[in-house]
Design a protein around this motif. Structure first.
Motif, PDB file in Angstrom:
ATOM      1  N   ASN A 137      -6.783   3.054   4.168  1.00 52.26           N
ATOM      2  CA  ASN A 137      -5.804   3.723   3.285  1.00 52.26           C
ATOM      3  C   ASN A 137      -4.478   2.981   3.270  1.00 52.26           C
ATOM      4  O   ASN A 137      -3.834   2.854   2.227  1.00 52.26           O
ATOM      5  N   GLU A 138      -4.079   2.486   4.441  1.00 50.57           N
ATOM      6  CA  GLU A 138      -2.803   1.769   4.547  1.00 50.57           C
ATOM      7  C   GLU A 138      -2.846   0.473   3.742  1.00 50.57           C
ATOM      8  O   GLU A 138      -1.868   0.080   3.106  1.00 50.57           O
ATOM      9  N   HIS A 139      -3.993  -0.227   3.764  1.00 53.24           N
ATOM     10  CA  HIS A 139      -4.124  -1.441   2.954  1.00 53.24           C
ATOM     11  C   HIS A 139      -4.059  -1.108   1.463  1.00 53.24           C
ATOM     12  O   HIS A 139      -3.397  -1.804   0.685  1.00 53.24           O
ATOM     13  N   ILE A 140      -4.738  -0.037   1.064  1.00 56.14           N
ATOM     14  CA  ILE A 140      -4.745   0.338  -0.352  1.00 56.14           C
ATOM     15  C   ILE A 140      -3.320   0.707  -0.794  1.00 56.14           C
ATOM     16  O   ILE A 140      -2.877   0.322  -1.883  1.00 56.14           O
ATOM     17  N   ALA A 141      -2.577   1.383   0.091  1.00 57.13           N
ATOM     18  CA  ALA A 141      -1.186   1.744  -0.230  1.00 57.13           C
ATOM     19  C   ALA A 141      -0.320   0.494  -0.344  1.00 57.13           C
ATOM     20  O   ALA A 141       0.518   0.387  -1.252  1.00 57.13           O
ATOM     21  N   ALA A 142      -0.536  -0.477   0.546  1.00 56.36           N
ATOM     22  CA  ALA A 142       0.247  -1.727   0.497  1.00 56.36           C
ATOM     23  C   ALA A 142      -0.064  -2.496  -0.786  1.00 56.36           C
ATOM     24  O   ALA A 142       0.840  -3.040  -1.431  1.00 56.36           O
ATOM     25  N   HIS A 158      -1.406  -6.249  12.233  1.00 54.91           N
ATOM     26  CA  HIS A 158      -1.596  -5.310  11.106  1.00 54.91           C
ATOM     27  C   HIS A 158      -0.493  -5.457  10.048  1.00 54.91           C
ATOM     28  O   HIS A 158       0.457  -4.653  10.044  1.00 54.91           O
ATOM     29  N   PRO A 159      -0.602  -6.380   9.089  1.00 49.65           N
ATOM     30  CA  PRO A 159       0.449  -6.516   8.074  1.00 49.65           C
ATOM     31  C   PRO A 159       0.583  -5.307   7.154  1.00 49.65           C
ATOM     32  O   PRO A 159       1.624  -5.130   6.525  1.00 49.65           O
ATOM     33  N   GLU A 160      -0.446  -4.469   7.096  1.00 49.93           N
ATOM     34  CA  GLU A 160      -0.366  -3.281   6.219  1.00 49.93           C
ATOM     35  C   GLU A 160       0.640  -2.260   6.754  1.00 49.93           C
ATOM     36  O   GLU A 160       0.997  -1.320   6.054  1.00 49.93           O
ATOM     37  N   LEU A 161       1.083  -2.442   8.008  1.00 56.03           N
ATOM     38  CA  LEU A 161       2.025  -1.488   8.605  1.00 56.03           C
ATOM     39  C   LEU A 161       3.465  -1.990   8.554  1.00 56.03           C
ATOM     40  O   LEU A 161       4.351  -1.371   9.135  1.00 56.03           O
TER      41      LEU A 161
END
Ligand SMILES: NC(=O)CC[C@H](N)C(=O)O
Length: 215
Positions: free
Chosen positions: A13-18, A202-205
Protein backbone atom coordinates in the motif's frame (compact mmCIF):
# COMPACT_ATOMS: atom_id res chain seq x y z
CA UNK A 1 2.15 4.16 -17.08
CA UNK A 2 0.93 1.37 -14.81
CA UNK A 3 3.32 -0.22 -12.32
CA UNK A 4 2.50 -3.57 -10.75
CA UNK A 5 3.13 -3.97 -7.02
CA UNK A 6 3.26 -7.51 -5.63
CA UNK A 7 0.51 -7.40 -3.01
CA UNK A 8 0.79 -10.64 -1.07
CA UNK A 9 2.11 -9.16 2.15
CA UNK A 10 4.17 -6.22 3.42
CA UNK A 11 4.34 -2.57 2.36
CA UNK A 12 2.53 -2.71 -0.98
CA UNK A 13 0.00 0.00 0.00
CA UNK A 14 2.84 2.37 0.85
CA UNK A 15 4.44 1.80 -2.57
CA UNK A 16 1.13 2.40 -4.34
CA UNK A 17 0.68 5.63 -2.33
CA UNK A 18 4.22 6.77 -3.24
CA UNK A 19 3.56 6.06 -6.93
CA UNK A 20 0.30 8.02 -6.70
CA UNK A 21 2.18 11.04 -5.32
CA UNK A 22 4.22 10.91 -8.56
CA UNK A 23 1.08 10.66 -10.70
CA UNK A 24 1.74 6.99 -11.53
CA UNK A 25 -0.91 4.30 -11.15
CA UNK A 26 0.17 1.28 -9.13
CA UNK A 27 -1.88 -1.90 -9.36
CA UNK A 28 -1.91 -4.78 -6.92
CA UNK A 29 -0.58 -8.07 -8.27
CA UNK A 30 -1.75 -11.26 -6.58
CA UNK A 31 -2.14 -13.72 -9.43
CA UNK A 32 0.17 -14.79 -12.27
CA UNK A 33 -2.21 -13.54 -15.02
CA UNK A 34 -2.21 -10.02 -13.61
CA UNK A 35 1.47 -9.67 -14.52
CA UNK A 36 0.43 -9.52 -18.16
CA UNK A 37 -1.25 -6.14 -17.55
CA UNK A 38 1.87 -4.35 -16.29
CA UNK A 39 5.22 -3.48 -17.82
CA UNK A 40 7.16 -3.15 -14.57
CA UNK A 41 6.93 -4.50 -11.04
CA UNK A 42 7.81 -3.54 -7.48
CA UNK A 43 8.31 -6.35 -4.95
CA UNK A 44 7.84 -4.69 -1.56
CA UNK A 45 9.40 -5.20 1.84
CA UNK A 46 7.73 -7.37 4.42
CA UNK A 47 8.75 -10.82 5.52
CA UNK A 48 10.31 -12.79 2.71
CA UNK A 49 9.58 -16.30 4.02
CA UNK A 50 5.88 -15.52 4.42
CA UNK A 51 5.81 -13.75 1.07
CA UNK A 52 7.50 -16.72 -0.60
CA UNK A 53 4.96 -19.14 0.89
CA UNK A 54 2.10 -16.99 -0.40
CA UNK A 55 3.77 -16.68 -3.82
CA UNK A 56 4.13 -20.44 -3.95
CA UNK A 57 0.48 -20.92 -2.94
CA UNK A 58 -0.63 -18.62 -5.77
CA UNK A 59 1.78 -20.29 -8.22
CA UNK A 60 3.49 -16.95 -8.86
CA UNK A 61 7.13 -18.02 -9.07
CA UNK A 62 7.17 -19.21 -12.72
CA UNK A 63 5.42 -16.01 -13.90
CA UNK A 64 7.71 -13.80 -11.78
CA UNK A 65 10.81 -15.53 -13.20
CA UNK A 66 9.47 -15.12 -16.71
CA UNK A 67 8.82 -11.42 -16.05
CA UNK A 68 12.44 -10.96 -14.94
CA UNK A 69 13.78 -13.03 -17.89
CA UNK A 70 11.87 -10.84 -20.34
CA UNK A 71 13.98 -7.92 -19.11
CA UNK A 72 11.06 -5.97 -17.67
CA UNK A 73 12.00 -3.53 -14.90
CA UNK A 74 11.66 -5.05 -11.43
CA UNK A 75 12.53 -3.29 -8.19
CA UNK A 76 12.84 -5.28 -4.97
CA UNK A 77 12.87 -3.36 -1.69
CA UNK A 78 14.07 -5.18 1.43
CA UNK A 79 12.22 -8.54 1.36
CA UNK A 80 11.78 -7.83 -2.37
CA UNK A 81 15.56 -7.57 -2.72
CA UNK A 82 15.83 -11.02 -1.10
CA UNK A 83 13.28 -12.32 -3.63
CA UNK A 84 15.33 -11.02 -6.56
CA UNK A 85 18.72 -12.30 -5.37
CA UNK A 86 20.19 -15.43 -6.93
CA UNK A 87 21.24 -16.59 -3.46
CA UNK A 88 20.14 -15.80 0.10
CA UNK A 89 21.81 -16.82 3.35
CA UNK A 90 20.41 -16.74 6.87
CA UNK A 91 17.16 -18.31 5.76
CA UNK A 92 14.70 -20.03 8.04
CA UNK A 93 15.00 -23.80 8.35
CA UNK A 94 13.92 -25.39 5.08
CA UNK A 95 14.93 -22.30 3.10
CA UNK A 96 12.65 -20.37 0.83
CA UNK A 97 12.12 -20.12 -2.89
CA UNK A 98 13.60 -17.11 -4.65
CA UNK A 99 12.74 -15.46 -7.97
CA UNK A 100 16.40 -14.76 -8.70
CA UNK A 101 17.88 -12.90 -11.62
CA UNK A 102 19.95 -10.43 -9.62
CA UNK A 103 23.47 -11.84 -9.53
CA UNK A 104 24.23 -11.37 -5.85
CA UNK A 105 24.14 -13.05 -2.45
CA UNK A 106 21.93 -11.44 0.17
CA UNK A 107 21.98 -11.96 3.93
CA UNK A 108 18.33 -12.03 4.96
CA UNK A 109 18.64 -10.29 8.36
CA UNK A 110 22.12 -8.81 8.08
CA UNK A 111 21.49 -5.93 10.48
CA UNK A 112 19.91 -8.08 13.19
CA UNK A 113 16.42 -8.40 14.58
CA UNK A 114 13.39 -6.08 14.37
CA UNK A 115 14.52 -4.00 17.39
CA UNK A 116 17.84 -3.34 15.65
CA UNK A 117 16.02 -1.50 12.85
CA UNK A 118 17.42 1.98 12.21
CA UNK A 119 17.53 5.00 9.91
CA UNK A 120 20.73 6.39 8.39
CA UNK A 121 21.88 8.97 5.86
CA UNK A 122 23.32 7.01 2.95
CA UNK A 123 25.78 8.38 0.49
CA UNK A 124 24.16 7.93 -2.95
CA UNK A 125 26.50 9.41 -5.59
CA UNK A 126 25.01 7.43 -8.50
CA UNK A 127 21.47 8.50 -7.62
CA UNK A 128 22.50 12.16 -7.19
CA UNK A 129 24.45 12.27 -10.46
CA UNK A 130 21.55 10.72 -12.38
CA UNK A 131 18.62 12.46 -10.72
CA UNK A 132 20.17 15.51 -9.04
CA UNK A 133 19.26 16.49 -5.48
CA UNK A 134 21.24 15.83 -2.31
CA UNK A 135 24.27 13.49 -2.20
CA UNK A 136 22.58 11.56 0.60
CA UNK A 137 19.36 9.59 1.00
CA UNK A 138 17.58 8.77 4.27
CA UNK A 139 17.59 4.97 4.42
CA UNK A 140 14.93 3.30 6.58
CA UNK A 141 16.25 -0.17 7.51
CA UNK A 142 13.65 -2.49 9.02
CA UNK A 143 15.15 -5.87 10.00
CA UNK A 144 17.01 -5.24 6.82
CA UNK A 145 19.02 -7.51 4.55
CA UNK A 146 22.35 -6.56 2.98
CA UNK A 147 24.16 -7.67 -0.14
CA UNK A 148 27.25 -9.75 0.69
CA UNK A 149 28.70 -10.07 -2.80
CA UNK A 150 27.82 -9.11 -6.36
CA UNK A 151 28.56 -10.52 -9.81
CA UNK A 152 30.41 -8.59 -12.54
CA UNK A 153 27.24 -7.14 -14.14
CA UNK A 154 25.92 -5.62 -10.93
CA UNK A 155 26.44 -1.93 -10.11
CA UNK A 156 26.63 -0.93 -6.48
CA UNK A 157 24.48 2.19 -5.97
CA UNK A 158 24.84 2.60 -2.21
CA UNK A 159 26.74 1.10 0.67
CA UNK A 160 26.65 1.63 4.41
CA UNK A 161 29.62 1.63 6.79
CA UNK A 162 29.35 -0.88 9.63
CA UNK A 163 32.05 -1.45 12.23
CA UNK A 164 34.04 -4.54 11.27
CA UNK A 165 33.51 -6.08 14.71
CA UNK A 166 30.07 -7.04 13.45
CA UNK A 167 30.78 -10.56 12.38
CA UNK A 168 28.51 -12.65 10.24
CA UNK A 169 27.23 -15.93 11.57
CA UNK A 170 24.71 -18.14 9.84
CA UNK A 171 21.57 -16.24 10.73
CA UNK A 172 22.40 -12.84 12.15
CA UNK A 173 25.06 -10.25 12.80
CA UNK A 174 26.72 -10.79 16.15
CA UNK A 175 28.68 -8.10 17.84
CA UNK A 176 32.02 -9.08 19.36
CA UNK A 177 32.86 -7.07 22.46
CA UNK A 178 36.17 -5.36 21.84
CA UNK A 179 37.71 -2.54 23.82
CA UNK A 180 38.96 -0.67 20.81
CA UNK A 181 36.75 0.55 18.02
CA UNK A 182 37.29 -1.45 14.87
CA UNK A 183 37.68 0.04 11.40
CA UNK A 184 34.56 0.34 9.29
CA UNK A 185 33.56 -2.04 6.55
CA UNK A 186 31.19 -1.01 3.80
CA UNK A 187 28.15 -3.16 3.27
CA UNK A 188 26.21 -2.97 0.01
CA UNK A 189 22.60 -1.78 0.39
CA UNK A 190 21.52 -0.80 -3.16
CA UNK A 191 22.31 -2.48 -6.48
CA UNK A 192 21.30 -2.41 -10.12
CA UNK A 193 21.77 -4.99 -12.87
CA UNK A 194 20.19 -3.98 -16.17
CA UNK A 195 16.51 -3.43 -15.43
CA UNK A 196 16.69 -4.98 -11.97
CA UNK A 197 16.97 -2.66 -8.99
CA UNK A 198 17.39 -3.75 -5.38
CA UNK A 199 17.39 -1.68 -2.18
CA UNK A 200 17.83 -3.10 1.32
CA UNK A 201 15.92 -0.14 2.81
CA UNK A 202 12.38 1.23 2.38
CA UNK A 203 12.19 4.27 0.02
CA UNK A 204 8.38 4.13 0.12
CA UNK A 205 8.57 5.43 3.71
CA UNK A 206 10.47 8.62 2.83
CA UNK A 207 9.45 11.71 0.87
CA UNK A 208 12.51 11.59 -1.44
CA UNK A 209 11.18 10.06 -4.68
CA UNK A 210 14.46 9.63 -6.55
CA UNK A 211 14.55 5.81 -6.35
CA UNK A 212 11.10 5.77 -7.96
CA UNK A 213 12.31 8.09 -10.70
CA UNK A 214 15.41 5.97 -11.36
CA UNK A 215 13.20 2.86 -11.45
N1 LIG B 1 11.64 -5.03 5.99
C1 LIG B 1 11.84 -6.16 5.37
O1 LIG B 1 11.40 -6.39 4.24
C2 LIG B 1 12.59 -7.20 6.15
C3 LIG B 1 12.92 -8.43 5.37
C4 LIG B 1 13.28 -9.55 6.33
N2 LIG B 1 14.64 -9.46 6.76
C5 LIG B 1 13.00 -10.88 5.65
O2 LIG B 1 13.63 -11.81 5.82
O3 LIG B 1 12.08 -11.00 4.93
Amino acid sequence: MVVGVLALQGSFNEHIAALKRLGVKGVEIRKPDQLQNVSSLIIPGGESTTMARLAEYHNLFPALREFVKMGKPVWGTCAGLIFLANKAVGQKLGGQELVGGLDCTVHRNFFGSQIQSFEAELSVPALASQEGGPETFRGVFIRAPAVLDVGPDVDVLADYPVPSNKVLYSSSTVEIQEENAMPEKKVIVAVRQGNLLGTAFHPELTADTRWYIIF
